[in-house]
Motif scaffolding. Sequence first.
Motif, short mmCIF file in Angstrom:
data_model
loop_
_atom_site.label_atom_id
_atom_site.label_comp_id
_atom_site.label_asym_id
_atom_site.label_seq_id
_atom_site.Cartn_x
_atom_site.Cartn_y
_atom_site.Cartn_z
N LYS A 18 0.83 -1.20 0.00
CA LYS A 18 0.00 0.00 0.00
C LYS A 18 0.87 1.26 0.00
CE LYS A 18 -4.02 1.30 -0.18
NZ LYS A 18 -4.61 1.39 -1.48
N LEU A 19 1.89 1.28 0.82
CA LEU A 19 2.78 2.45 0.87
C LEU A 19 3.37 2.73 -0.51
CD1 LEU A 19 4.55 1.66 4.26
CD2 LEU A 19 3.20 3.73 3.78
N LEU A 20 3.75 1.65 -1.21
CA LEU A 20 4.43 1.82 -2.50
C LEU A 20 3.48 2.23 -3.62
CD1 LEU A 20 6.99 -1.05 -2.11
CD2 LEU A 20 7.55 1.35 -2.50
N GLN A 21 2.19 2.24 -3.36
CA GLN A 21 1.25 2.74 -4.38
C GLN A 21 1.30 4.26 -4.47
OE1 GLN A 21 -2.60 1.11 -3.50
NE2 GLN A 21 -2.09 -0.82 -4.47
N SER A 22 1.90 4.88 -3.46
CA SER A 22 1.95 6.33 -3.45
C SER A 22 3.23 6.81 -4.13
CB SER A 22 1.93 6.81 -2.00
OG SER A 22 2.26 8.18 -1.97
N PRO A 23 3.11 7.77 -5.06
CA PRO A 23 4.33 8.27 -5.72
C PRO A 23 5.32 8.91 -4.75
CG PRO A 23 2.35 9.46 -6.48
CD PRO A 23 1.88 8.39 -5.54
N GLN A 24 4.81 9.36 -3.59
CA GLN A 24 5.71 9.96 -2.58
C GLN A 24 6.70 8.96 -2.00
OE1 GLN A 24 4.09 12.87 0.48
NE2 GLN A 24 2.32 11.57 0.11
N VAL A 25 6.30 7.69 -1.98
CA VAL A 25 7.14 6.68 -1.32
C VAL A 25 8.07 6.07 -2.35
CG1 VAL A 25 7.15 4.53 0.01
CG2 VAL A 25 5.38 6.25 0.42
N LYS A 26 9.34 6.35 -2.19
CA LYS A 26 10.33 5.90 -3.18
C LYS A 26 10.81 4.48 -2.88
CE LYS A 26 10.62 9.90 -5.33
NZ LYS A 26 9.23 10.01 -5.76
N GLN A 27 10.87 4.17 -1.58
CA GLN A 27 11.45 2.87 -1.23
C GLN A 27 10.90 2.38 0.11
OE1 GLN A 27 15.60 2.84 -0.23
NE2 GLN A 27 15.80 0.66 -0.68
N VAL A 28 10.71 1.07 0.19
CA VAL A 28 10.35 0.45 1.46
C VAL A 28 11.37 -0.66 1.73
CG1 VAL A 28 8.65 -0.98 2.68
CG2 VAL A 28 7.88 0.97 1.31
N VAL A 29 11.84 -0.72 2.95
CA VAL A 29 12.65 -1.87 3.36
C VAL A 29 11.91 -2.56 4.50
CG1 VAL A 29 14.78 -2.60 4.51
CG2 VAL A 29 14.88 -1.03 2.58
N CYS A 30 11.81 -3.89 4.43
CA CYS A 30 11.15 -4.65 5.49
C CYS A 30 12.19 -5.37 6.33
CB CYS A 30 10.19 -5.68 4.91
SG CYS A 30 8.73 -4.90 4.26
N VAL A 31 12.01 -5.30 7.62
CA VAL A 31 12.92 -5.94 8.57
C VAL A 31 12.13 -6.96 9.38
CG1 VAL A 31 14.28 -5.55 10.65
CG2 VAL A 31 14.46 -3.95 8.76
N PRO A 32 12.29 -8.25 9.27
CA PRO A 32 13.14 -8.90 8.28
C PRO A 32 12.42 -9.15 6.96
CG PRO A 32 12.26 -10.54 9.78
CD PRO A 32 11.71 -9.21 10.22
N GLY A 33 11.09 -8.89 6.91
CA GLY A 33 10.33 -9.13 5.68
C GLY A 33 10.10 -10.61 5.42
N ASN A 34 9.53 -10.89 4.26
CA ASN A 34 9.23 -12.29 3.91
C ASN A 34 9.39 -12.48 2.40
OD1 ASN A 34 6.83 -11.40 2.61
ND2 ASN A 34 5.66 -11.58 4.50
N GLY A 35 8.92 -13.63 1.92
CA GLY A 35 9.07 -13.95 0.49
C GLY A 35 8.28 -13.03 -0.42
N GLY A 36 7.34 -12.26 0.12
CA GLY A 36 6.59 -11.31 -0.70
C GLY A 36 7.28 -9.97 -0.78
N THR A 37 7.72 -9.48 0.38
CA THR A 37 8.37 -8.17 0.39
C THR A 37 9.76 -8.25 -0.27
OG1 THR A 37 9.09 -8.64 2.65
CG2 THR A 37 7.12 -7.32 2.40
N ALA A 38 10.28 -9.46 -0.40
CA ALA A 38 11.58 -9.64 -1.07
C ALA A 38 11.49 -9.31 -2.56
CB ALA A 38 12.08 -11.07 -0.89
N VAL A 39 10.32 -9.51 -3.15
CA VAL A 39 10.23 -9.38 -4.61
C VAL A 39 9.31 -8.24 -5.05
CG1 VAL A 39 10.78 -11.81 -5.05
CG2 VAL A 39 8.39 -11.14 -4.72
N LEU A 40 8.74 -7.52 -4.09
CA LEU A 40 7.89 -6.38 -4.43
C LEU A 40 8.75 -5.28 -5.04
CD1 LEU A 40 4.90 -5.51 -3.84
CD2 LEU A 40 5.70 -4.60 -1.66
N ASP A 41 8.24 -4.64 -6.09
CA ASP A 41 8.97 -3.58 -6.77
C ASP A 41 9.30 -2.44 -5.78
OD1 ASP A 41 10.08 -2.34 -8.96
OD2 ASP A 41 8.24 -1.22 -9.40
N ARG A 42 10.50 -1.93 -5.78
CA ARG A 42 11.00 -0.85 -4.91
C ARG A 42 11.03 -1.24 -3.43
NH1 ARG A 42 7.52 3.70 -5.31
NH2 ARG A 42 6.03 2.40 -6.43
#
Length: 426
Positions: A18-42
């Motif tokens: 959802k955050l990455l749908q906004s043009p304001q958000v250039k990048q998201v990093v997930c700690v530690p994230g999972n197999g989905g956030t590993a391959v999400l664009d940006r």
Amino acid sequence: MKVLVVGNGGREHALAWKLLQSPQVKQVVCVPGNGGTAVLDRCRNHPLRLDDFSGIEKFTLVHGFNLVVVGPEMPLSLGITDYLKGKNIKVFGPTKAGAQIESSKSWAKALMHEAGIPTARSAVFSDPESAKAFVVSRGAPIVVKADGLASGKGVTVATTVEEAQAAIESLFHSDVKTVVVEEFLAGQELSVLALTDGVTILPLLPAQDHKRIGDGDTGANTGGMGAYAPAPIGTPELMERIQREILQPTIAALKAKGIDYRGVLYAGLMITPQGEPKVLEFNCRFGDPETQAILPLLETPLEDLLVACTQQKLAEMPPIRWKAGACVSVVLASGGYPEKFEKGQIISGIEEAEALDVQVFRAGTKIKEEQLVTDGGRVLGVTAVADNFESAIAKAYAACDRIQFEGVYYRRDIGSRVCGSRSTGG
Ligand code: AMP
Ligand code: GLY
């Protein structure tokens, strides 16, 4: 804007998406994230433990992140917000003192009693004998809860005195030091997640979770097997009442204790057959899987809302905008969950599922040798938006049928209760 999301569930995948749908958000990093956030664009993952606060601090400062959004209760209850705020980092999520509303059921109960918030009558016990005697005096049905965090699995809704006593025995035999025994409430459950900056409270669309493992709400409690929004039972009148009788007095009671609560206040409610909202529990964070069913309908940029919470500027925000229609999210779990289950099963069919216009949020998954494999109990959240619940349910289940992994299990009745009712969103 660069946002760090702490957590590794389906909820965190949905937040990052959802955050990455906004043009304001250039990048998201997930700690530690999972197999989905590993391959999400940006988006990418960074391998740190949820309780490695100084690691998270360094990463945030070195890479110039503007906001940290905390998903799970564990780091909140350990004080991640206090720690990062102390380093001048903007954090979405309550402080350790505020997180007690979830991390200690007895503390939350005392707060509710003091503030006159409607909830089940209850008593707290630190030894099994008096808890068991209390159960005998009250009779069944009756509810037994571990006092601390238990990922939704420390609760037994006992239909007999013997079952309640066995639950008490087994809790005290494990690590639990205190149990709460409470009155059984009949009715329909409703999850109301509200954003708050400690002054203003903005409820999100009401949602319903499906806590039990089996169809027809049978079997063991889980972290949640599927959700939908907006739950028709959360009418504007009921939502207004929940705001007045529950959310506002809770924030006021927290403030009276010196707690400036900013983040999500999640009220898990039972709506009694008389239509009264009563609190089953509070959570100090976004619900999982409710978030997966709510965020796809959100039109207001999420980061604006989250930042406004941290700056106590929610009152300046225009009303939250929602898409019309309905959203349903079905959890695909590992066979055996919520008990023992296997990990490392290869997952296939996600692309075919997503071709059917659904979003597949990854939860307990990881990438191993370039393949997505299962890595937890709740594995995926297959999420569909449509004009009405019938279409959303049909779309979600058509997509579920395309996904395979050894032992895959999911409920077949997510959202079926509201088929035929109008969605209240938009
Ligand atoms: P909790 O973690 O306290 O929300 O409890 C987990 C689940 O147990 C809830 O979502 C309800 O399904 C059920 N439950 C908890 N408390 C009660 C109660 N007092 N009466 C009936 N069901 C309850
Ligand atoms: N869906 C239940 C929870 O997030 O606790």
